[in-house]
Design an enzyme around this catalytic site. Sequence first.
Site, mmCIF file in Angstrom:
data_model
loop_
_atom_site.group_PDB
_atom_site.id
_atom_site.type_symbol
_atom_site.label_atom_id
_atom_site.label_comp_id
_atom_site.label_asym_id
_atom_site.label_seq_id
_atom_site.Cartn_x
_atom_site.Cartn_y
_atom_site.Cartn_z
ATOM 1 N N LYS A 139 37.990 41.897 35.289
ATOM 2 C CA LYS A 139 39.328 41.289 35.409
ATOM 3 C C LYS A 139 39.759 40.918 34.001
ATOM 4 C CE LYS A 139 41.834 38.000 38.296
ATOM 5 N NZ LYS A 139 42.975 38.867 38.567
HETATM 6 N N1 PMP Z 1 43.179 43.307 42.784
HETATM 7 C C1 PMP Z 1 43.740 42.970 41.604
HETATM 8 C C2 PMP Z 1 44.064 44.046 40.612
HETATM 9 C C3 PMP Z 1 44.026 41.630 41.322
HETATM 10 O O1 PMP Z 1 44.571 41.282 40.163
HETATM 11 C C4 PMP Z 1 43.753 40.649 42.305
HETATM 12 C C5 PMP Z 1 44.142 39.218 42.064
HETATM 13 N N2 PMP Z 1 43.303 38.576 41.195
HETATM 14 C C6 PMP Z 1 43.158 41.044 43.500
HETATM 15 C C7 PMP Z 1 42.886 42.386 43.709
HETATM 16 C C8 PMP Z 1 42.789 40.034 44.556
HETATM 17 O O2 PMP Z 1 41.696 39.286 44.118
HETATM 18 P P1 PMP Z 1 41.504 37.754 44.509
HETATM 19 O O3 PMP Z 1 41.461 37.677 45.976
HETATM 20 O O4 PMP Z 1 40.220 37.386 43.866
HETATM 21 O O5 PMP Z 1 42.668 37.029 43.944
#
Ligand code: PMP
Length: 295
Positions: free
Chosen positions: A154
């Site tokens: 991320k």
């Molecule tokens: N995919 C991407 C590319 C994201 O940026 C996010 C948000 N952080 C998610 C999926 C969903 O992840 P989460 O449930 O941890 O927010």
Amino acid sequence: MDGQAIAWVDGVWHDDAANASVSVLDHGLLYGDGVFEGIRFYAETPFLLPAHLRRLRASARCLMIDVPMSDGELTELCTEAIARFGSSDGYLRLIVTRGRGLLGVSAHTCGRPTTILIAASLQLYPPEFYERGVDVITSSLRRSSPDSVPPQIKSLNYLTSVLAAAEARARGAHEALLLNGAGEIAECTADNVFIVRDGRVATPPVSAGGLAGITRDHVIELLRAGGIAVDERTLVGADAWTADEAFLTGTGAEVVPIASVDGRSLVAPGPLTRRAQTLFAASLPLAPAISALRA
Ligand code: PMP
């Protein structure tokens, strides 16, 4: 400071996040060389914080960035940010960049990583989207393959998502499905995707190139605990086109029904989407007064 954003940058609080800054020589700015987490807080409690800290450290480890604070220190910092922000619900953005260095791309010139925490209010989608659903298209862009930058990191480079979101908007939709190089569904621009067919829920495995979403894991657990079958399996575009219903999960979005995929209407919200929404809402931290009554 309700309704605004406050920020903490390497030990200094700023009452207005707009006035907080980092060096123009920070490699987070110059090269997207850094990692981040978006974390919700409900009833003054950061939601699923240990999972977010674990993922932050995993992303940082991939990039060989040493997060300069312990989990305990980061947790305290989040708690202080929520108290200073003064609103019971909101959003935290935790960022660790490579830090300040010379202009060259190499990280070895950088000193201590920069740590940033922003607390803000967040309304990602208007309330009606949770009732009628969002329209989704399939983006022409592909998620990066694991032999380039692993999509599990991320990182501060979100250009695939930025361009896919622009593509969705240009085509009159709200979100975009991103496929991987093999044409399998990976995820959406900032959310994971679930489809429902014949009473079974399915979502792509993380190996398809989506982020290991924390809301995704949480919703899978909630549904399974509620006796609903959830498969992690390869999905292609036609699976989404022919789904009975479908929904997105994410920290910002929570659980959002999908109203259409590439112009094919789905039932929104369908019964299992409603169930996921209800289970998710029931899993949130309660307001302090209510928690006290429960204890
Ligand atoms: N995919 C991407 C590319 C994201 O940026 C996010 C948000 N952080 C998610 C999926 C969903 O992840 P989460 O449930 O941890 O927010």
